[in-house]
Design a protein around this motif. Structure first.
Motif, PDB file in Angstrom:
ATOM      1  N   VAL A   1      25.800 -19.995 -30.361  1.00 23.09           N
ATOM      2  CA  VAL A   1      25.979 -21.073 -29.398  1.00 23.09           C
ATOM      3  C   VAL A   1      24.746 -21.143 -28.521  1.00 23.09           C
ATOM      4  O   VAL A   1      24.198 -20.113 -28.120  1.00 23.09           O
ATOM      5  CB  VAL A   1      27.248 -20.832 -28.546  1.00 23.09           C
ATOM      6  CG1 VAL A   1      27.391 -21.895 -27.478  1.00 23.09           C
ATOM      7  CG2 VAL A   1      28.476 -20.821 -29.432  1.00 23.09           C
ATOM      8  N   ALA A   2      24.300 -22.376 -28.230  1.00 25.73           N
ATOM      9  CA  ALA A   2      23.117 -22.602 -27.397  1.00 25.73           C
ATOM     10  C   ALA A   2      23.535 -23.277 -26.106  1.00 25.73           C
ATOM     11  O   ALA A   2      24.322 -24.243 -26.121  1.00 25.73           O
ATOM     12  CB  ALA A   2      22.094 -23.460 -28.130  1.00 25.73           C
TER      13      ALA A   2
ATOM     14  N   ILE B   1      32.543 -25.990 -26.439  1.00 29.22           N
ATOM     15  CA  ILE B   1      31.459 -26.740 -27.060  1.00 29.22           C
ATOM     16  C   ILE B   1      31.628 -28.223 -26.750  1.00 29.22           C
ATOM     17  O   ILE B   1      32.725 -28.778 -26.887  1.00 29.22           O
ATOM     18  CB  ILE B   1      31.430 -26.518 -28.583  1.00 29.22           C
ATOM     19  CG1 ILE B   1      31.312 -25.028 -28.902  1.00 29.22           C
ATOM     20  CG2 ILE B   1      30.278 -27.279 -29.226  1.00 29.22           C
ATOM     21  CD1 ILE B   1      30.024 -24.386 -28.447  1.00 29.22           C
ATOM     22  N   ASP B   2      30.538 -28.865 -26.336  1.00 26.41           N
ATOM     23  CA  ASP B   2      30.543 -30.310 -26.120  1.00 26.41           C
ATOM     24  C   ASP B   2      30.161 -30.973 -27.444  1.00 26.41           C
ATOM     25  O   ASP B   2      28.993 -30.977 -27.847  1.00 26.41           O
ATOM     26  CB  ASP B   2      29.549 -30.687 -25.015  1.00 26.41           C
ATOM     27  CG  ASP B   2      29.675 -32.153 -24.610  1.00 26.41           C
ATOM     28  OD1 ASP B   2      30.561 -32.842 -25.157  1.00 26.41           O
ATOM     29  OD2 ASP B   2      28.886 -32.608 -23.753  1.00 26.41           O
ATOM     30  N   TRP B   3      31.150 -31.540 -28.135  1.00 33.43           N
ATOM     31  CA  TRP B   3      30.924 -32.061 -29.482  1.00 33.43           C
ATOM     32  C   TRP B   3      30.266 -33.430 -29.485  1.00 33.43           C
ATOM     33  O   TRP B   3      29.773 -33.867 -30.517  1.00 33.43           O
ATOM     34  CB  TRP B   3      32.255 -32.131 -30.231  1.00 33.43           C
ATOM     35  CG  TRP B   3      32.928 -30.820 -30.401  1.00 33.43           C
ATOM     36  CD1 TRP B   3      34.073 -30.396 -29.803  1.00 33.43           C
ATOM     37  CD2 TRP B   3      32.495 -29.716 -31.210  1.00 33.43           C
ATOM     38  NE1 TRP B   3      34.382 -29.117 -30.188  1.00 33.43           N
ATOM     39  CE2 TRP B   3      33.435 -28.671 -31.055  1.00 33.43           C
ATOM     40  CE3 TRP B   3      31.398 -29.516 -32.062  1.00 33.43           C
ATOM     41  CZ2 TRP B   3      33.320 -27.457 -31.705  1.00 33.43           C
ATOM     42  CZ3 TRP B   3      31.281 -28.297 -32.701  1.00 33.43           C
ATOM     43  CH2 TRP B   3      32.227 -27.290 -32.537  1.00 33.43           C
TER      44      TRP B   3
ATOM     45  N   LYS C   1      25.654 -27.672 -20.793  1.00 33.26           N
ATOM     46  CA  LYS C   1      26.672 -27.796 -21.837  1.00 33.26           C
ATOM     47  C   LYS C   1      26.316 -26.849 -22.975  1.00 33.26           C
ATOM     48  O   LYS C   1      25.174 -26.390 -23.098  1.00 33.26           O
ATOM     49  CB  LYS C   1      26.777 -29.231 -22.349  1.00 33.26           C
ATOM     50  CG  LYS C   1      25.534 -29.725 -23.060  1.00 33.26           C
ATOM     51  CD  LYS C   1      25.746 -31.137 -23.581  1.00 33.26           C
ATOM     52  CE  LYS C   1      24.507 -31.646 -24.318  1.00 33.26           C
ATOM     53  NZ  LYS C   1      24.700 -33.024 -24.843  1.00 33.26           N
ATOM     54  N   TYR C   2      27.306 -26.582 -23.817  1.00 34.86           N
ATOM     55  CA  TYR C   2      27.137 -25.725 -24.984  1.00 34.86           C
ATOM     56  C   TYR C   2      27.119 -26.595 -26.242  1.00 34.86           C
ATOM     57  O   TYR C   2      27.920 -27.528 -26.382  1.00 34.86           O
ATOM     58  CB  TYR C   2      28.285 -24.709 -25.104  1.00 34.86           C
ATOM     59  CG  TYR C   2      28.214 -23.572 -24.123  1.00 34.86           C
ATOM     60  CD1 TYR C   2      27.182 -22.638 -24.179  1.00 34.86           C
ATOM     61  CD2 TYR C   2      29.185 -23.416 -23.145  1.00 34.86           C
ATOM     62  CE1 TYR C   2      27.135 -21.591 -23.275  1.00 34.86           C
ATOM     63  CE2 TYR C   2      29.142 -22.370 -22.247  1.00 34.86           C
ATOM     64  CZ  TYR C   2      28.103 -21.462 -22.317  1.00 34.86           C
ATOM     65  OH  TYR C   2      28.043 -20.425 -21.438  1.00 34.86           O
ATOM     66  N   ILE C   3      26.205 -26.270 -27.166  1.00 33.73           N
ATOM     67  CA  ILE C   3      26.172 -26.883 -28.484  1.00 33.73           C
ATOM     68  C   ILE C   3      26.000 -25.769 -29.515  1.00 33.73           C
ATOM     69  O   ILE C   3      25.689 -24.621 -29.163  1.00 33.73           O
ATOM     70  CB  ILE C   3      25.035 -27.918 -28.629  1.00 33.73           C
ATOM     71  CG1 ILE C   3      23.666 -27.238 -28.495  1.00 33.73           C
ATOM     72  CG2 ILE C   3      25.190 -29.046 -27.614  1.00 33.73           C
ATOM     73  CD1 ILE C   3      22.496 -28.153 -28.817  1.00 33.73           C
ATOM     74  N   LEU C   4      26.209 -26.100 -30.783  1.00 34.33           N
ATOM     75  CA  LEU C   4      25.989 -25.127 -31.850  1.00 34.33           C
ATOM     76  C   LEU C   4      24.502 -24.983 -32.107  1.00 34.33           C
ATOM     77  O   LEU C   4      23.779 -25.982 -32.232  1.00 34.33           O
ATOM     78  CB  LEU C   4      26.714 -25.562 -33.126  1.00 34.33           C
ATOM     79  CG  LEU C   4      28.243 -25.632 -33.043  1.00 34.33           C
ATOM     80  CD1 LEU C   4      28.813 -25.988 -34.399  1.00 34.33           C
ATOM     81  CD2 LEU C   4      28.833 -24.323 -32.553  1.00 34.33           C
ATOM     82  N   ALA C   5      24.041 -23.750 -32.203  1.00 33.73           N
ATOM     83  CA  ALA C   5      22.621 -23.484 -32.396  1.00 33.73           C
ATOM     84  C   ALA C   5      22.245 -23.636 -33.863  1.00 33.73           C
ATOM     85  O   ALA C   5      23.041 -23.321 -34.760  1.00 33.73           O
ATOM     86  CB  ALA C   5      22.269 -22.084 -31.901  1.00 33.73           C
ATOM     87  N   THR C   6      21.030 -24.110 -34.107  1.00 34.01           N
ATOM     88  CA  THR C   6      20.521 -24.246 -35.468  1.00 34.01           C
ATOM     89  C   THR C   6      19.848 -22.954 -35.905  1.00 34.01           C
ATOM     90  O   THR C   6      19.779 -21.967 -35.169  1.00 34.01           O
ATOM     91  CB  THR C   6      19.541 -25.427 -35.551  1.00 34.01           C
ATOM     92  OG1 THR C   6      18.479 -25.225 -34.597  1.00 34.01           O
ATOM     93  CG2 THR C   6      20.246 -26.729 -35.230  1.00 34.01           C
ATOM     94  N   GLU C   7      19.319 -22.983 -37.123  1.00 30.04           N
ATOM     95  CA  GLU C   7      18.802 -21.752 -37.739  1.00 30.04           C
ATOM     96  C   GLU C   7      17.606 -21.189 -36.984  1.00 30.04           C
ATOM     97  O   GLU C   7      17.532 -19.991 -36.715  1.00 30.04           O
ATOM     98  CB  GLU C   7      18.434 -22.057 -39.195  1.00 30.04           C
ATOM     99  CG  GLU C   7      17.933 -20.855 -39.969  1.00 30.04           C
ATOM    100  CD  GLU C   7      17.593 -21.212 -41.395  1.00 30.04           C
ATOM    101  OE1 GLU C   7      17.245 -20.286 -42.172  1.00 30.04           O
ATOM    102  OE2 GLU C   7      17.675 -22.407 -41.750  1.00 30.04           O
ATOM    103  N   ASN C   8      16.643 -22.024 -36.619  1.00 30.70           N
ATOM    104  CA  ASN C   8      15.401 -21.564 -35.985  1.00 30.70           C
ATOM    105  C   ASN C   8      15.335 -21.916 -34.500  1.00 30.70           C
ATOM    106  O   ASN C   8      14.246 -21.874 -33.917  1.00 30.70           O
ATOM    107  CB  ASN C   8      14.193 -22.177 -36.707  1.00 30.70           C
ATOM    108  CG  ASN C   8      14.154 -21.791 -38.177  1.00 30.70           C
ATOM    109  OD1 ASN C   8      14.383 -20.637 -38.531  1.00 30.70           O
ATOM    110  ND2 ASN C   8      13.878 -22.758 -39.043  1.00 30.70           N
TER     111      ASN C   8
END
Length: 307
Positions: free
Chosen positions: A121-122, A91-93, A131-138
């Protein structure tokens, strides 16, 4: 070996007031001292991720520890062991955007499930970078998300998945992946379905947020954060279902002794800890003086000095 020890004991070699036999000790009871690993300090003793030198979106290899210390091999955590081996997605923070002008627009390629974390993960693309980031709810594939480091005079109206400084968002916004220090990267609020809420503005260019534990933090307004609630909201309320599924998650069985809770285990109502103010780290501008010598050192005799 015992006879050899007796022969050494007959010697009267003394070191101070102690004989040689007391210094040597019994050879039979010699043990190797091993430091016991401590639990905590950011170590879970579950896995080791092998990071390459440069950032990549390829799944990284993982070494499962099974609750053991990687150096000594001692068992530290009894409740960890087995489980399905998963690849780790890096994950790219740090969400870095322009400090002036329009925000940087990125596109979500796909949403995947990572076995090493609870939230989804998105995969995000900008120009020729992935890059990868954390996915949100929608969040879903094809969405456009924006990133900006500019703090305007009037708060912005963000969409879910956008990244802005805390000072650029209105009061009441739900955020996650919040930086504790400017430029550090999002190190707060990573669990599935969690979020923090911007409560109010504080003096000295600070913003107060409420954590999922109801604790309040006063952070610098330049700290970056991501708008929205994290994905996989039903993770905390979904039962494991079977003992086999729990072993697949990497958890070993606990004690089979069932204990009834008594009155001393009742819920205690305690007020949250006081507000914690975190100040930005000051840069150390002191100059470092480095002494260099181009010529090799030559020892000079004392007789060459004449006064």
């Amino acid at each position: 070996m015992n006879c050899l020890t007796k022969e050494f004991a007959k010697l009267t070699f003394r070191c101070g007031q102690y004989p040689f036999s007391k210094i040597l000790g019994g050879v039979r009871y010699k043990i190797r001292y091993v430091e016991k690993p401590q639990i905590g300090n950011g170590k879970s003793f579950r896995r080791i991720v092998h990071y390459p030198t440069d950032y990549t979106v390829k799944p990284l290899n993982v070494t499962n520890l099974g609750g053991r210390d990687p150096k000594s091999g001692r068992l530290v955590v009894k409740g960890i062991g087995g489980g399905i081996k998963h690849k780790y997605h890096w994950i790219d923070w740090k969400r870095v955007g322009p400090s002036e002008g329009p925000p940087q627009v990125e596109r979500v390629i796909k949403i995947i499930k990572d076995g090493c974390r609870t939230a989804f993960v998105a995969l995000v693309a900008y120009e020729d970078k992935l890059k990868y980031i954390l996915a949100t709810e929608n969040m879903k594939a094809g969405d456009l998300i924006r990133t900006s480091c500019y703090i305007p005079r009037i708060p912005v109206r963000p969409n879910e998945g956008d990244a802005y400084p805390l000072g650029a968002l209105p009061v009441g916004t739900q955020v996650h992946c919040v930086e504790m220090y400017p430029g550090m990267g999002g190190n707060l609020i990573h669990a599935a379905g969690t979020y923090a809420t911007i409560v109010r503005k504080a003096p000295d260019n600070h913003v107060v947020i409420t954590m999922p534990s109801k604790r309040e933090f006063s952070l610098p307004a330049t700290c970056m954060c991501t708008v929205g609630r994290l994905s996989n909201v039903e993770h905390s309320s979904t039962p494991i279902g079977s003992a086999q599924k729990n072993r697949e998650l990497g958890n070993r069985p606990r004690s089979g002794l069932w204990q009834r809770k008594k009155g001393i285990h009742g819920r205690k109502l305690r007020k949250p800890p006081p507000l914690r103010t975190i100040k930005a780290l000051e840069k150390d501008n002191t100059e470092t003086i480095v002494l260099t010598c181009d010529r090799p050192f030559v020892k000079t005799l004392y007789t060459q000095f004449r006064y």
